[in-house]
Design an enzyme around this catalytic site. Structure first.
Site, PDB file in Angstrom:
ATOM      1  N   ASP A 102     -17.295   7.037  -1.715  1.00  0.00           N
ATOM      2  CA  ASP A 102     -16.025   6.753  -0.829  1.00  0.00           C
ATOM      3  C   ASP A 102     -15.803   8.258  -0.251  1.00  0.00           C
ATOM      4  OD1 ASP A 102     -13.306   6.153   0.195  1.00  0.00           O
ATOM      5  OD2 ASP A 102     -12.367   6.155  -1.866  1.00  0.00           O
ATOM      6  N   GLN A 118      -9.936  -3.908  -3.781  1.00  0.00           N
ATOM      7  CA  GLN A 118     -11.289  -3.237  -3.438  1.00  0.00           C
ATOM      8  C   GLN A 118     -12.256  -3.815  -4.437  1.00  0.00           C
ATOM      9  OE1 GLN A 118     -12.178  -1.480  -0.365  1.00  0.00           O
ATOM     10  NE2 GLN A 118     -14.227  -2.278  -1.152  1.00  0.00           N
ATOM     11  N   ARG A 135     -13.726  -8.761   1.175  1.00  0.00           N
ATOM     12  CA  ARG A 135     -12.361  -8.561   1.036  1.00  0.00           C
ATOM     13  C   ARG A 135     -11.840  -9.774   1.302  1.00  0.00           C
ATOM     14  NH1 ARG A 135     -10.358  -3.224   1.251  1.00  0.00           N
ATOM     15  NH2 ARG A 135      -8.496  -4.451   0.108  1.00  0.00           N
ATOM     16  N   ARG A 193       0.924  -1.308   0.025  1.00  0.00           N
ATOM     17  CA  ARG A 193       0.005   0.039  -0.071  1.00  0.00           C
ATOM     18  C   ARG A 193       1.013   1.170   0.031  1.00  0.00           C
ATOM     19  NH1 ARG A 193      -5.513   1.300   3.410  1.00  0.00           N
ATOM     20  NH2 ARG A 193      -6.158  -0.174   1.802  1.00  0.00           N
TER      21      ARG A 193
HETATM   22  N1   CP Z   1     -11.378  -0.353   1.890  1.00  0.00           N
HETATM   23  C1   CP Z   1      -9.991  -0.227   2.534  1.00  0.00           C
HETATM   24  O1   CP Z   1      -9.306  -0.375   1.961  1.00  0.00           O
HETATM   25  O2   CP Z   1     -10.067  -0.413   3.831  1.00  0.00           O
HETATM   26  P1   CP Z   1      -8.352  -0.308   4.789  1.00  0.00           P
HETATM   27  O3   CP Z   1      -7.877   1.173   4.347  1.00  0.00           O
HETATM   28  O4   CP Z   1      -9.065  -0.084   6.372  1.00  0.00           O
HETATM   29  O5   CP Z   1      -7.732  -1.170   4.297  1.00  0.00           O
HETATM   30  N1  NVA Z   2     -10.097   6.710  -1.378  1.00  0.00           N
HETATM   31  C1  NVA Z   2      -9.300   6.321  -0.129  1.00  0.00           C
HETATM   32  C2  NVA Z   2      -9.952   4.697   0.113  1.00  0.00           C
HETATM   33  C3  NVA Z   2      -9.412   4.201   1.354  1.00  0.00           C
HETATM   34  C4  NVA Z   2      -9.719   2.668   1.402  1.00  0.00           C
HETATM   35  C5  NVA Z   2      -7.945   6.795   0.354  1.00  0.00           C
HETATM   36  O1  NVA Z   2      -7.285   6.307  -0.610  1.00  0.00           O
HETATM   37  O2  NVA Z   2      -7.877   6.932   1.392  1.00  0.00           O
END
Ligand code: CP
Ligand code: NVA
Length: 312
Positions: free
Chosen positions: A228, A136, A296, A106
């Site tokens: 979102d 996702q 997920r 990430r």
């Molecule tokens: N939706 C999602 O990716 O949640 P997290 O940021 O908690 O992993």
């Molecule tokens: N768009 C959001 C998604 C989190 C799961 C972010 O990048 O923070």
């Protein structure tokens, strides 16, 4: 084990575009099968998690998926590795590739994922970047599939910021033969590159892609309404200024009333109640948000199993 798509073995998953429409369908079928409990494959491999941003769902669902497969997980928090002290990514990638079987990352720049893919020699999975969130989208599509049986021909409307989640969702919906509509404030449209890719896929499948500033028109008759956060991770300073701009794009009961009577409500989470989604919408009878979060786990287990292959 022929229900585990062999074609994905050894491959990275940085974007929905890394898999074919058939492979997407096979992954969703496998995810549903794993969720049913009728298939309990084993996969004694090691997954690394390298997360530069916070995460609840992605971190925990990947970890539990690997444990349930009989595998191991190593949490490579950048703060406790040499990454935070400036070790070059290409060196980190090459070394981690000597220990791990697969690495989920990430991060901010999509290009960093490409670097890891190029130098690690192992499959890399995008656990969210500023550009995309393909894992996702797998869970999102599984949730729509559960609600309606068939994805092809359904219409999903995303309201809010044309962000990473929107990007992967657009591509995934088009690949699944769905119509996809995005309603956002002017200046917050999805990236042109992603929109063009989505339009090309939809043209081949004979479905529609719409980007509009009219949330009500976009929601009318839709089978799924999705939103979102209005400010993603890394954009916290902009959050307050965005509230009035995004208010007309809130997923609320009035908007839901415009959708198909059987429409479902989706949100990737974490949610800000009474900002991008009302309490009534997320807690109401049409919400599938908690199933979506659970999915997920099943979707990523299907992905890991396909990438790593089951134990012999
Ligand atoms: N939706 C999602 O990716 O949640 P997290 O940021 O908690 O992993
Ligand atoms: N768009 C959001 C998604 C989190 C799961 C972010 O990048 O923070």
């Amino acid at each position: 084990m022929e229900r585990i798509p062999a074609g994905l073995k050894g491959r990275s998953f940085l974007s929905l575009l890394d898999i074919s429409t058939q492979e997407l369908e096979e992954l969703l079928t496998l995810a549903a099968l794993l969720k049913s409990g009728d298939l309990k494959p084993r996969c004694n491999k090691v997954l690394g998690l390298l997360f530069y941003k916070a995460s609840t769902r992605t971190r925990v669902s990947f970890t539990v998926a690997m444990y349930q497969l009989g595998g191991q997980v190593i949490d490579l928090n950048p703060n406790v590795t040499q990454v935070s002290r400036g070790e070059p990514l290409i060196d980190t990638a090459r070394v981690l590739g000597r220990y791990l079987d697969v690495l989920a990352i990430r991060t901010f720049a999509q290009a960093d994922l490409e670097t890891f893919k190029a130098y690690s020699g192992i499959p890399i999975v995008n656990a969210l970047s500023d550009l995309s969130h393909p894992c996702q989208a797998l869970a999102d599509l599984l949730t729509v599939q559960e609600a309606f049986g068939e994805l092809a021909g359904r219409t999903l409307t995303y309201v809010g910021d044309g962000n990473n989640v929107a990007h992967s969702l657009m591509l995934g919906c088009a690949m699944a033969g769905m119509n996809v509509r995005v309603a956002c404030p002017p200046g917050f449209e999805p990236a042109k590159e992603i929109l063009d890719q989505t339009i090309a896929i939809a043209a081949a499948r004979g479905t529609e892609v719409t980007v509009t500033h009219d949330a009500i028109a976009a929601a009318t008759g839709a089978h799924a309404l999705y939103t979102d956060v209005w400010a993603s991770m890394g954009q916290e300073d902009l959050a307050n200024d965005r509230i009035p701009v995004f208010q007309p794009y809130q997923l609320n009961e009035d908007l839901l009333a415009k959708a198909d009577p059987n429409a479902i409500v989706l949100h990737c989470l974490p949610a800000h109640r009474d900002e991008e989604i009302t309490d009534g919408a997320i807690e109401g009878p049409q919400s599938r948000v908690w199933d979506q979060a659970e999915n997920r786990l099943h979707a990523q287990k299907a992905l890991l199993l396909s990438i790593l292959g089951p134990d012999a």
